[in-house]
Design a protein around this motif. Sequence first.
Motif, PDB file in Angstrom:
ATOM      1  N   VAL A  91       7.035  -1.509   2.465  1.00 29.92           N
ATOM      2  CA  VAL A  91       6.529  -0.940   1.226  1.00 29.92           C
ATOM      3  C   VAL A  91       6.297   0.546   1.425  1.00 29.92           C
ATOM      4  O   VAL A  91       5.791   0.967   2.471  1.00 29.92           O
ATOM      5  CB  VAL A  91       5.229  -1.648   0.792  1.00 29.92           C
ATOM      6  N   LEU A  92       6.666   1.347   0.449  1.00 26.56           N
ATOM      7  CA  LEU A  92       6.415   2.785   0.465  1.00 26.56           C
ATOM      8  C   LEU A  92       5.471   3.130  -0.677  1.00 26.56           C
ATOM      9  O   LEU A  92       5.793   2.908  -1.846  1.00 26.56           O
ATOM     10  CB  LEU A  92       7.737   3.550   0.316  1.00 26.56           C
ATOM     11  N   ILE A  93       4.313   3.632  -0.329  1.00 25.75           N
ATOM     12  CA  ILE A  93       3.344   4.080  -1.327  1.00 25.75           C
ATOM     13  C   ILE A  93       3.328   5.611  -1.300  1.00 25.75           C
ATOM     14  O   ILE A  93       2.870   6.223  -0.326  1.00 25.75           O
ATOM     15  CB  ILE A  93       1.930   3.523  -1.049  1.00 25.75           C
ATOM     16  N   ASP A  94       3.866   6.200  -2.331  1.00 26.66           N
ATOM     17  CA  ASP A  94       3.828   7.653  -2.479  1.00 26.66           C
ATOM     18  C   ASP A  94       3.620   7.959  -3.963  1.00 26.66           C
ATOM     19  O   ASP A  94       3.550   7.035  -4.794  1.00 26.66           O
ATOM     20  CB  ASP A  94       5.092   8.304  -1.901  1.00 26.66           C
ATOM     21  N   PRO A  95       3.473   9.209  -4.341  1.00 27.31           N
ATOM     22  CA  PRO A  95       3.182   9.512  -5.753  1.00 27.31           C
ATOM     23  C   PRO A  95       4.197   8.942  -6.732  1.00 27.31           C
ATOM     24  O   PRO A  95       3.837   8.530  -7.842  1.00 27.31           O
ATOM     25  CB  PRO A  95       3.164  11.041  -5.781  1.00 27.31           C
ATOM     26  N   LEU A  96       5.480   8.901  -6.346  1.00 21.49           N
ATOM     27  CA  LEU A  96       6.502   8.374  -7.253  1.00 21.49           C
ATOM     28  C   LEU A  96       6.358   6.861  -7.425  1.00 21.49           C
ATOM     29  O   LEU A  96       6.324   6.350  -8.549  1.00 21.49           O
ATOM     30  CB  LEU A  96       7.896   8.720  -6.724  1.00 21.49           C
ATOM     31  N   SER A  97       6.257   6.132  -6.321  1.00 18.27           N
ATOM     32  CA  SER A  97       6.194   4.672  -6.411  1.00 18.27           C
ATOM     33  C   SER A  97       4.884   4.208  -7.044  1.00 18.27           C
ATOM     34  O   SER A  97       4.869   3.241  -7.824  1.00 18.27           O
ATOM     35  CB  SER A  97       6.362   4.045  -5.024  1.00 18.27           C
ATOM     36  N   ILE A  98       3.767   4.876  -6.745  1.00 18.26           N
ATOM     37  CA  ILE A  98       2.494   4.427  -7.310  1.00 18.26           C
ATOM     38  C   ILE A  98       2.433   4.731  -8.811  1.00 18.26           C
ATOM     39  O   ILE A  98       1.788   3.991  -9.572  1.00 18.26           O
ATOM     40  CB  ILE A  98       1.298   5.070  -6.564  1.00 18.26           C
ATOM     41  N   SER A  99       3.116   5.778  -9.261  1.00 19.36           N
ATOM     42  CA  SER A  99       3.172   6.056 -10.703  1.00 19.36           C
ATOM     43  C   SER A  99       3.861   4.919 -11.432  1.00 19.36           C
ATOM     44  O   SER A  99       3.397   4.458 -12.487  1.00 19.36           O
ATOM     45  CB  SER A  99       3.905   7.379 -10.957  1.00 19.36           C
ATOM     46  N   PHE A 100       4.976   4.456 -10.871  1.00 19.40           N
ATOM     47  CA  PHE A 100       5.675   3.328 -11.476  1.00 19.40           C
ATOM     48  C   PHE A 100       4.851   2.053 -11.386  1.00 19.40           C
ATOM     49  O   PHE A 100       4.823   1.250 -12.324  1.00 19.40           O
ATOM     50  CB  PHE A 100       7.035   3.126 -10.793  1.00 19.40           C
ATOM     51  N   ALA A 101       4.198   1.846 -10.239  1.00 16.71           N
ATOM     52  CA  ALA A 101       3.400   0.625 -10.070  1.00 16.71           C
ATOM     53  C   ALA A 101       2.274   0.559 -11.100  1.00 16.71           C
ATOM     54  O   ALA A 101       2.001  -0.497 -11.679  1.00 16.71           O
ATOM     55  CB  ALA A 101       2.832   0.568  -8.650  1.00 16.71           C
ATOM     56  N   LEU A 102       1.620   1.686 -11.339  1.00 21.72           N
ATOM     57  CA  LEU A 102       0.550   1.706 -12.342  1.00 21.72           C
ATOM     58  C   LEU A 102       1.099   1.434 -13.738  1.00 21.72           C
ATOM     59  O   LEU A 102       0.483   0.708 -14.530  1.00 21.72           O
ATOM     60  CB  LEU A 102      -0.168   3.056 -12.311  1.00 21.72           C
ATOM     61  N   LEU A 103       2.246   1.997 -14.050  1.00 24.17           N
ATOM     62  CA  LEU A 103       2.846   1.771 -15.364  1.00 24.17           C
ATOM     63  C   LEU A 103       3.262   0.311 -15.534  1.00 24.17           C
ATOM     64  O   LEU A 103       2.964  -0.324 -16.550  1.00 24.17           O
ATOM     65  CB  LEU A 103       4.053   2.688 -15.544  1.00 24.17           C
ATOM     66  N   ILE A 104       3.942  -0.227 -14.527  1.00 17.71           N
ATOM     67  CA  ILE A 104       4.454  -1.600 -14.617  1.00 17.71           C
ATOM     68  C   ILE A 104       3.315  -2.596 -14.732  1.00 17.71           C
ATOM     69  O   ILE A 104       3.343  -3.498 -15.589  1.00 17.71           O
ATOM     70  CB  ILE A 104       5.331  -1.911 -13.387  1.00 17.71           C
ATOM     71  N   THR A 105       2.309  -2.458 -13.878  1.00 21.90           N
ATOM     72  CA  THR A 105       1.212  -3.433 -13.890  1.00 21.90           C
ATOM     73  C   THR A 105       0.249  -3.188 -15.050  1.00 21.90           C
ATOM     74  O   THR A 105      -0.281  -4.146 -15.623  1.00 21.90           O
ATOM     75  CB  THR A 105       0.446  -3.396 -12.561  1.00 21.90           C
TER      76      THR A 105
END
Length: 636
Positions: A91-105
């Motif tokens: 898993v890669l947690i960086d500003p790009l992936s966490i932005s998508f994760a917040l939007l998706i969830t």
Amino acid sequence: MESPVEIVQHTGGAIGYSWLMIALPLLGAAILLLGGRRTDRWGHLLGVAMSLGAFAVAVASFVQLLALNPGERRRGIELFEFIPGMADLGVLIDPLSISFALLITGVGSLIHIYSIGYMSHDHDRRRFFAYLNLFVAAMLLLVLSDNYLGLFVGWEGVGLASYLLIGFWQFKPSAATAAKKAFVINRVGDFGLLIGIFTIWTTFGSLAFRDLGADVATQASEGTLTAIGLLLLVGACGKSAQLPLQAWLLDAMEGPTPVSALIHAATMVTAGVYLVVRSGAFFEAAPTAQLVVTIVGVATLLAGAIIGCAKDDIKKGLAGSTMSQIGYMMLGAGLGPAGYAFAIGHLITHGFFKANMFLGAGSVMHAMNDEVDMRRYGALFPVMKVTAVTFVIGYLAIIGFPLLSGYYTKEGIIETAMHHNPVLGWLAVLGAGLTGFYMSRMVFMTFFGKKRWADDAHPHESPAVMTVPLIILSIGSIGLGAFLVLGNRFATFLAPAVGTPAEMPEPHVFGVGPAALATLALVAAGAAFAWMRYGAAEVPVTAPRGSFLTTFARRDLYGDALNESLFMRPGQWLTRLSVFFDNRGIDGLVNGLAAGIGGTSGRLRRVQTGYVRSYALSIFFGAAVVVGALLYVGNM
């Protein structure tokens, strides 16, 4: 420009448990699918709980990431060895992936909650929530994976889940056909992505994002990098419904409306934008591929807007709008680091206001006996005030009304495009004017004017479980854009993942440049023209025939006819030729050989008479031949 920062291995805190974002909805899907009818009574609640749990983990990971120094905001978590010698699953947690994760969830959880009311009378509601959970899990795997192989597994999982959701009402032939169409067209894009991933592996010997940074330009020729970029773009076009692989999107509206909100607003159609931005190192080293991305984006934003201008089906009108807005995001992503923040920022704000409008459309359909024809609506504002107000807020955001979310993110893309290529910029301005027309047309036909309802229609406001998510999404549609863009807040946050542009633009509260003023003028003109045609004038219940351009737009720019001519019919001819060759060639050879052996055997069988005298004579002649041969050899 500054390159993205290095990825650091992480073990503790919420980030260390970020894999739960994928595991929780996946567990929910497994329980609901394997538990069967025994979970019917509470299955929808479990589905919502799992999505909310994933959102809680995303928020906790985001808070911990913010607490780190910007140079430390790329954290990798190794899970297990996936394919020995090729790729691990991590898993890669960086500003790009966490932005998508917040939007998706986040948006995904609101859609789950809305679905409790929308699907309340469906006897398969439990299975619907299982598919929603499966979709969320696959999408999170796609955006959180630390390598292209894990991304591809999530990519295919999203394709499977979307097929199941679009065709959820499979008893409708149109829904079953739409699901198959989406699945097949996406396979074309997936094939391109897969070849691109193979090329990355053979060229660089790694699929991990940590090994594929800015130095890729020194490890491969520009031709190879261009090929990789174009192959990745093919995959992005399929998943994000960009030209020429856009034909599946409007037909996908056959699925339940929450599916449209989840897939076509917040998640699946944005996967292509994520892929382009995540693969920025390849595109930045291949200017030709980067230019093609921008051209595809501009062409699609105009095509989607033209389609939206002629659709009377409210969901298909929104689908054309989605296609157009994703085109803006692709344009921004193709502009490099200067456009990444605006592209992803518009993606996030679009997730709010488009999900708001899709769910609002579902609320209208819920009140109008599942009617989707806007010519059968009109004057719904007084009887559906919450739905109408929230929908209008989303409408104002998407057309770029000043100070609302869409104004800042879309305007940023247009201004950046103007700086890089004025032709692309002015075409994007034209697209904004078309957006002002077709979205105003939708609002006027649905909520204003005279009643054009069917005799059995008795519209009413939806229950709170459906309207509360609309209110929350409308709040995001108002202020999220300004929060992200002003002060370069989001660009600064995103920089560790995508790099910092050489020149950071300075956004203004209200743009006064030529492009900004031209955009507002065209939007106002489009809205005014829509009011003249569909607000002040009588709207006929039966759609008039219209001009050639209207027919062109109603038939989705003849995308299906083009695909049929270029791919389906040649495919049919190839299939028929293959069948002919198989029947007459392969089978003919095999069957002919078998027939020849059978005929020869039948003739030889006649030698077997059953008479002893015949066999004795045969033995005598055979012995004579053998003796003669031996005597001949002995005399040589």
